[in-house]
Design an enzyme around this catalytic site. Structure first.
Site, PDB file in Angstrom:
ATOM      1  CE1 TYR B  89      -4.017  -5.821 -25.583  1.00  0.00           C
ATOM      2  CE2 TYR B  89      -3.257  -8.104 -25.542  1.00  0.00           C
ATOM      3  CZ  TYR B  89      -3.064  -6.702 -25.732  1.00  0.00           C
ATOM      4  OH  TYR B  89      -1.672  -6.277 -26.153  1.00  0.00           O
ATOM      5  CG  ASP B 147       7.677 -14.310 -23.456  1.00  0.00           C
ATOM      6  OD1 ASP B 147       7.133 -15.361 -22.958  1.00  0.00           O
ATOM      7  OD2 ASP B 147       8.567 -13.625 -22.711  1.00  0.00           O
ATOM      8  CG  HIS B 381       0.122  -7.127 -18.349  1.00  0.00           C
ATOM      9  ND1 HIS B 381       0.371  -6.749 -19.386  1.00  0.00           N
ATOM     10  CD2 HIS B 381      -0.220  -8.269 -18.091  1.00  0.00           C
ATOM     11  CE1 HIS B 381       0.378  -7.784 -20.098  1.00  0.00           C
ATOM     12  NE2 HIS B 381      -0.080  -8.853 -19.406  1.00  0.00           N
ATOM     13  CE1 TYR B 463      -0.382  -4.659 -30.572  1.00  0.00           C
ATOM     14  CE2 TYR B 463      -1.324  -6.167 -32.287  1.00  0.00           C
ATOM     15  CZ  TYR B 463      -0.516  -5.859 -31.116  1.00  0.00           C
ATOM     16  OH  TYR B 463       0.159  -6.878 -30.491  1.00  0.00           O
ATOM     17  NE  ARG B 464      -3.712  -8.315 -29.419  1.00  0.00           N
ATOM     18  CZ  ARG B 464      -2.842  -9.496 -28.982  1.00  0.00           C
ATOM     19  NH1 ARG B 464      -1.438  -9.133 -28.941  1.00  0.00           N
ATOM     20  NH2 ARG B 464      -3.482 -10.551 -28.620  1.00  0.00           N
TER      21      ARG B 464
END
Lengths: 198, 524
Positions: B89, B147, B381, B463-464
């Site tokens: 993020y 994780d 990612h 949600y993020r």
């Protein structure tokens, strides 16, 4: 990453810093160069991959401490590697998957670590292999080891790391292609060397 | 070096000089080589747009208050991070280029109450630290960890992170919070509003409105301490792994799981498609040399070769031995109705060594980023995980839609579903790419945007989100002309009138920057 044009072996052999010091010195020479003694080196090997084991074994034969890449990379760092910084660890090397370099680099970031060398070894195209090398060391022994290595490339690469010299010049980069095969398993490995200056 | 917007170089230098007098020379970072650790390591080719101007590392609440005083006087934007390991993020990188990173990793206090099963932690405490602390003290308690587990407990909780035990909803198991507001005021939430209240980390509410939620995924204050509930080490634990053969099996899988989640038989559960399972153990080129997404024939070969299912499901069952045995039987019976299903069980008694592959189900933090090697190169990612209802047929439609979108951009569809609450899943869809490959980075960005747009069309939301998409995701929350966002902005303007705290986080910008953005876009 910017890739430089392909170079051939003759070009590679011309490369190399004049003002350089041996770093991963073979055991016999280590007494004369304690700062680069093999006892100050740890090599990480991933037991899943033959090439990683061969790389680790070649450095082990030159006196480096050999550690197996544990499923928990954080525990490997905090329990087996970090404590040795107090007792003279100066170099950490490995031939691993890229994610393991990423993790270890970040775990080591707060301890004064610098990356001295990274090599990307890529067999994703079936016809040949591509290697992108960069670092503040002389890269020609590594390039030569890859070109000559064929199926023994990983062991040769480890051997070459025992001979490399730390360059005092700006980072070098090399891009080369070799007609050599990879065995079963991943088609992409990273060889690397971290160094602690304090 | 990037400077904060509107701040001249001499003023920035002057602010840094004052900051050095608060925290010491070593703890104000402005040199490029030391700032690289604050860059987004997984950036899809846009790291330069989010470069910080520097970093400051206070070690106490008092230092944070003094830092805020300087920031307010100079108009210096601060981007708060606990450790900055929120890599998919944006890591430690700020939304607003030139912000100074307020790095709280030096604050590492841990307090654990073994009887009442809770911990109070500061921002610099990692899951690994908390796990080791409890292990060292020999407390019979488990933590719950994400994780990988190398991030901050406080940071992950504030970002609504998830784990894999019954305590997997991290914000749901947070209790008590200490915050420094932008003006330096220190506030404690819930019962902590009373000096030395004995039940602060035990009971979520206080007297009056509940404030905690205002400071999660937010830029209204700097959270310096939270309470987190810990799970008593169970008498026994079974790790359950289920395998399902066909893509369409996801319908009865989810519908069966929902019943078991709602009646309390199964706690937090995770479902993974073939790619998520494969990427954790192998790399793509071992199965397919061609470009573009794996064709069905290669997927079939991979599934057969790895002896995996199209889908896998895993969860833990916890409690007294007889209770766990009964739950295992109930699970086996419920899923046996799905043709071709397979079930593996590994059981442990209290104190037994737990195999590494079951570690996350027992709150044992590890760090292994194997899936990022899927394509080779320098793996990274990004993603915008959706919250989806726990309904099988509806999810299969969504899955097929998203597979087409992933494949259209040349990526394989990595899909995970984690149910930390019994009625919904967090649907992760990692876009894995080579961060050194500009063309792949561009495709990853394009796919990320498309997935967010498509989710909105399906009446779903993330949600993020990555820092580069926070505005875009915030804009999807459109009820009554974005009334929620406008409310956040009113709170922002009231609590942080100078707008120095994490500008742009979750799409919440301070007034001056909102007006500048509106002017730039020609909005009246």
């Amino acid at each position: 990453m910017t890739l430089l044009p392909t170079v051939d072996r003759r070009d590679l052999l011309k490369l190399g810093g004049a003002a350089a010091i041996a770093i991963l010195t073979p055991v016999g020479i280590a007494r004369a160069a304690p700062a680069g003694s093999a006892e100050s080196t740890i090599v990480i090997a991933d037991p899943r991959y033959y090439n990683s084991l061969m790389f680790g074994e070649s450095l082990r034969q030159h006196g480096a401490k050999h550690l197996t890449l544990a499923s928990d990379r954080a525990a490997l760092w905090s329990q087996a590697i970090k404590p040795r910084l107090r007792s003279g660890l100066r170099y950490l090397a490995g031939l691993t998957l890229e994610s393991d370099l990423f993790v270890l680099e970040r775990l080591a970031q707060g301890s004064g670590m610098r990356i001295s060398y990274v090599g990307f070894h890529d067999w994703r195209r079936p016809q040949d292999s591509a290697h992108t090398l960069s670092g503040s060391i002389t890269l020609d022994p590594i390039a030569s080891a890859l070109i000559k290595g064929k199926e023994h490339w990983a062991g040769n690469l480890g051997q070459a790391l025992t001979l490399i010299k730390e360059s005092h010049q700006a980072e070098e980069r090399l891009n080369l292609k070799c007609a050599m095969k990879v065995g079963r398993g991943p088609r992409f490995f990273v060889s690397w060397l971290m160094r602690w200056t304090t | 070096m990037s400077l904060p917007p509107g701040l001249s170089s001499p003023n920035f230098e002057s602010a840094c000089k004052e900051l050095r007098s608060i925290v010491g020379d070593d703890w104000v970072v402005t040199t490029d080589d030391r700032l690289t650790s604050y860059a987004d390591p997984y950036s899809p080719g846009i790291a330069g747009d989010y470069a910080p101007s520097g970093a400051i590392l206070p070690a106490s609440v008092d230092e944070i208050r003094a830092v805020l005083g300087v920031a307010n006087r100079y108009g210096l934007p601060l981007w708060t991070v606990s450790l900055g390991r929120n890599y998919a993020y944006g890591g430690a990188a700020p939304c607003l280029k030139g912000s100074m990173i307020l790095d709280l990793h030096r604050m590492q206090a841990i307090e654990v109450n073994p009887e009442l099963a809770y911990a109070v932690v500061e921002p610099g405490v990692t899951y690994l630290d908390l796990y080791k602390f409890i292990e060292h003290k020999k407390y019979e308690l488990w933590i719950d960890c994400p994780d990988p587990g190398w991030g901050s407990v406080l940071g992950n909780t504030l970002e609504h992170g998830i784990g894999y035990t019954p305590y997997g909803d991290h914000a749901g198991h947070q209790c008590g919070m200490e915050i420094v507001l932008a003006d330096g005021e220190v506030v404690r939430t819930g019962l902590g509003a009373m000096h030395d209240n004995l039940a602060w980390p035990l009971y979520k509410y206080g007297f009056g409105p509940s404030l905690d939620g205002l400071f999660t995924q937010s830029n209204f204050g700097v959270v310096t301490k939270i309470g987190v509930w810990l799970m008593p080490e169970p008498d026994s634990f079974s790790a359950i792994e289920l395998l399902f053969r066909r893509e369409e099996d996801i319908v009865p899988m989810i519908d069966t799981l929902r019943v078991l989640r709602l009646d309390g038989t199964v706690p937090t559960a995770t479902i993974a498609n073939w790619m998520r399972i494969a990427a954790g153990n192998t790399t793509r080129a071992e199965w397919y040399d061609g470009k573009g997404p794996l064709p069905q024939s290669a997927i079939d070969r991979l599934i057969r070769g790895m002896h995996i299912g199209y889908w896998g499901m895993r969860f833990g069952l916890y409690g007294r031995q007889k209770v766990v045995a009964n739950k295992r039987d109930a699970v086996g019976e419920a899923f046996s109705r799905i043709k071709g299903f397979g079930m593996g069980v590994a059981s442990y008694r209290r104190g037994e060594k737990i195999a590494p592959e079951h570690g996350t189900l027992a709150g044992i933090p590890t760090v292994d980023l194997m899936p990022l090697n899927w394509l080779g190169g320098a793996g990274a990612h990004i993603e915008c995980p959706l919250v989806v209802p726990m309904q099988g047929a509806e999810f299969l439609d969504l899955y097929k839609r998203r597979t087409e979108l992933f494949n259209a951009e040349g990526f394989d569809h990595y899909c995970g579903l984690t149910s930390t609450t019994p009625r919904s899943f967090i649907n992760t869809g990692s876009i894995i790419f080579d961060r050194n490959d500009a063309e792949q980075c561009a495709r990853a960005r394009a796919l990320g945007r498309t997935l967010i747009e498509d989710a909105h069309q399906c009446h779903l939301a993330g949600y993020r989100a990555h820092i580069s998409e926070m505005d875009f995701v915030a804009a999807q929350f459109d009820f009554n002309d974005h009334a929620a966002l406008r409310t956040y902005e009113r709170l922002k303007d009231a609590l942080d009138p100078s707008g120095v705290l994490s500008p742009g986080k979750q799409g919440i910008w301070p007034k001056a920057l909102r007006e500048a953005k509106d002017k730039e876009s020609g909005k009246p």
